[in-house]
Design an enzyme around this catalytic site. Structure first.
Site, PDB file in Angstrom:
ATOM      1  N   ASN A  46      11.285 -14.636   7.829  1.00  0.00           N
ATOM      2  CA  ASN A  46      11.009 -16.120   7.375  1.00  0.00           C
ATOM      3  C   ASN A  46      12.313 -17.043   7.667  1.00  0.00           C
ATOM      4  O   ASN A  46      13.331 -17.730   8.547  1.00  0.00           O
ATOM      5  CB  ASN A  46      10.618 -16.721   7.385  1.00  0.00           C
ATOM      6  CG  ASN A  46      10.424 -18.557   6.943  1.00  0.00           C
ATOM      7  OD1 ASN A  46      11.251 -19.094   6.130  1.00  0.00           O
ATOM      8  ND2 ASN A  46      10.054 -19.271   8.289  1.00  0.00           N
ATOM      9  N   THR A  77       3.645 -14.594  11.998  1.00  0.00           N
ATOM     10  CA  THR A  77       3.568 -16.073  11.572  1.00  0.00           C
ATOM     11  C   THR A  77       4.660 -16.402  11.452  1.00  0.00           C
ATOM     12  O   THR A  77       5.192 -17.518  11.753  1.00  0.00           O
ATOM     13  CB  THR A  77       2.542 -16.516   9.948  1.00  0.00           C
ATOM     14  OG1 THR A  77       2.667 -15.353   9.221  1.00  0.00           O
ATOM     15  CG2 THR A  77       1.250 -16.143  10.443  1.00  0.00           C
ATOM     16  N   GLU A 124       3.053  -8.084   6.520  1.00  0.00           N
ATOM     17  CA  GLU A 124       2.353  -9.064   7.294  1.00  0.00           C
ATOM     18  C   GLU A 124       1.910  -8.217   8.426  1.00  0.00           C
ATOM     19  O   GLU A 124       0.460  -8.509   8.474  1.00  0.00           O
ATOM     20  CB  GLU A 124       3.179 -10.340   7.913  1.00  0.00           C
ATOM     21  CG  GLU A 124       1.328 -11.049   8.377  1.00  0.00           C
ATOM     22  CD  GLU A 124       2.651 -12.391   8.461  1.00  0.00           C
ATOM     23  OE1 GLU A 124       3.204 -12.887   8.583  1.00  0.00           O
ATOM     24  OE2 GLU A 124       1.827 -12.761  10.030  1.00  0.00           O
ATOM     25  N   CYS A 174       3.028 -19.694  12.875  1.00  0.00           N
ATOM     26  CA  CYS A 174       2.468 -20.631  11.515  1.00  0.00           C
ATOM     27  C   CYS A 174       3.218 -21.782  11.679  1.00  0.00           C
ATOM     28  O   CYS A 174       4.547 -22.368  12.015  1.00  0.00           O
ATOM     29  CB  CYS A 174       3.267 -20.287  10.079  1.00  0.00           C
ATOM     30  SG  CYS A 174       2.780 -21.283   8.594  1.00  0.00           S
ATOM     31  N   SER A 183      10.540 -18.860   2.154  1.00  0.00           N
ATOM     32  CA  SER A 183      10.944 -18.300   0.585  1.00  0.00           C
ATOM     33  C   SER A 183      11.617 -18.694  -1.153  1.00  0.00           C
ATOM     34  O   SER A 183      12.241 -17.757  -1.708  1.00  0.00           O
ATOM     35  CB  SER A 183      10.815 -17.175   0.729  1.00  0.00           C
ATOM     36  OG  SER A 183      11.838 -16.520   1.611  1.00  0.00           O
ATOM     37  N   HIS A 190       9.586 -13.084  -1.336  1.00  0.00           N
ATOM     38  CA  HIS A 190      11.304 -12.285  -0.671  1.00  0.00           C
ATOM     39  C   HIS A 190      12.954 -12.890  -1.238  1.00  0.00           C
ATOM     40  O   HIS A 190      13.146 -13.634  -0.899  1.00  0.00           O
ATOM     41  CB  HIS A 190      11.373 -11.975   0.253  1.00  0.00           C
ATOM     42  CG  HIS A 190      10.631 -11.135   1.695  1.00  0.00           C
ATOM     43  ND1 HIS A 190      10.442 -10.276   0.606  1.00  0.00           N
ATOM     44  CD2 HIS A 190       9.767 -11.571   2.381  1.00  0.00           C
ATOM     45  CE1 HIS A 190       9.360  -9.217   0.877  1.00  0.00           C
ATOM     46  NE2 HIS A 190       8.817 -10.106   1.820  1.00  0.00           N
TER      47      HIS A 190
END
Ligand code: SF4
Length: 285
Positions: free
Chosen positions: A225, A164, A130, A195, A267, A42
């Site tokens: 994220n 995650t 995801e 994660c 990312s 991304h």
């Protein structure tokens, strides 16, 4: 303007994203006509770099029409339906599902097969790739929620998993909210599946963001994220600004500032952090 600039060495791609990009680059270098199912990362600038090397990004609808080709599954993973489509269409899959995501998919699938009386909830962003892959492990029966108010069934015990890249603090809060509302004869089985690479970055960025007057957070707008980590920085340092690239920097952000920290999401490539840092007005400007 006189200020120091520090690039956060722990920002940049996580190993799952690095692995997916390396797989793609190896294939492209060896001349494979490679299709990526969805954006491999991304981040538009990194994506454009890969597209310039020949990567073609396709949607799920386009994949339905594709035959006899090589398709990369990105780190986010995919639901079982995607693998079925690949078999039907004679597509060779280059599976770069992150091992962390793969393990979570397997755990959710096991839970679905074993706990027939529990409802499975996933703390995640509806429609995120995801999350779609995780829901697919339950034949589409898992409910995706962001808050306790979205839970509609209070008659069954709950097995809860998390996307995650979610915030651990938000996950713990959700667990507390569920426990406070769950009837006494039911129980919550909570799996913190966030994660660890993301969780460690949260702690690290909390420190990093307090060590500088101004934080420039570099991330694509679609990065889940990136949203989490940007908010982490903003919470401890209100002078945190999110940019996609160097052009987004506003000079007034840097007024009366002695140090600038440049950081980003899992990312965000390190080369982009460097580019943004170099674009900041230096002591000579
Ligand atoms: S954030 Fe974690 S789970 Fe997601 S791709 Fe990176 S290493 Fe894998």
């Amino acid at each position: 303007m006189k200020f120091s600039v520090t690039i956060d060495t722990q920002s940049g791609f996580c190993f799952g994203v690095i692995r997916a990009i390396e797989k793609a680059e190896q294939a492209l270098h060896s001349g494979v006509a490679l299709y990526s199912l969805g954006e491999i990362v991304h981040n538009n600038l990194e994506l454009n770099r890969l597209k310039n090397n020949g990567l073609r990004v396709i949607s799920h609808t386009q994949m339905e029409a594709l035959r006899d080709a090589v398709v990369l599954i990105r780190a986010h993973g995919e639901p079982p339906q995607t693998y079925a489509t690949a078999r039907q269409n004679n597509l060779q899959l280059m599976d770069a599902t992150c091992p962390v995501v793969l393990k979570l998919q397997q755990k959710i699938h096991q839970s679905y097969l074993q706990n027939t009386n529990n409802q499975i909830l996933i703390f995640g962003q509806k429609g995120h790739a995801e999350v779609n892959g995780l829901v697919g492990q339950t034949d589409g029966t898992a409910q995706v929620i962001e808050t306790v108010d979205e839970i509609t069934d209070w008659t069954r015990s709950i097995t809860l998993f998390a996307q995650t890249t979610k915030s651990e603090t938000a996950f713990e809060q959700l667990c507390a909210d569920i426990r406070s509302r769950l009837p006494a004869h039911l129980h919550l089985e909570a799996h913190n599946s966030i994660c660890k690479h993301v969780a460690q970055r949260v702690q690290h960025l909390q420190q990093f963001a307090t060590q500088h007057d101004v934080i420039i957070f570099v991330s694509g707008a679609l990065s889940s994220n990136g949203n989490v980590l940007y908010k982490v920085c903003k919470a401890v340092n209100p002078r945190t600004h999110r940019v996609e690239n160097a052009h987004d920097i506003q000079p007034e952000w840097l007024a009366a500032c002695g140090s600038v920290g440049v950081c980003g999401a899992t990312s965000t490539p390190q080369w982009l952090l460097k580019e943004v840092a170099e674009a900041l007005p230096t002591n000579d400007d």
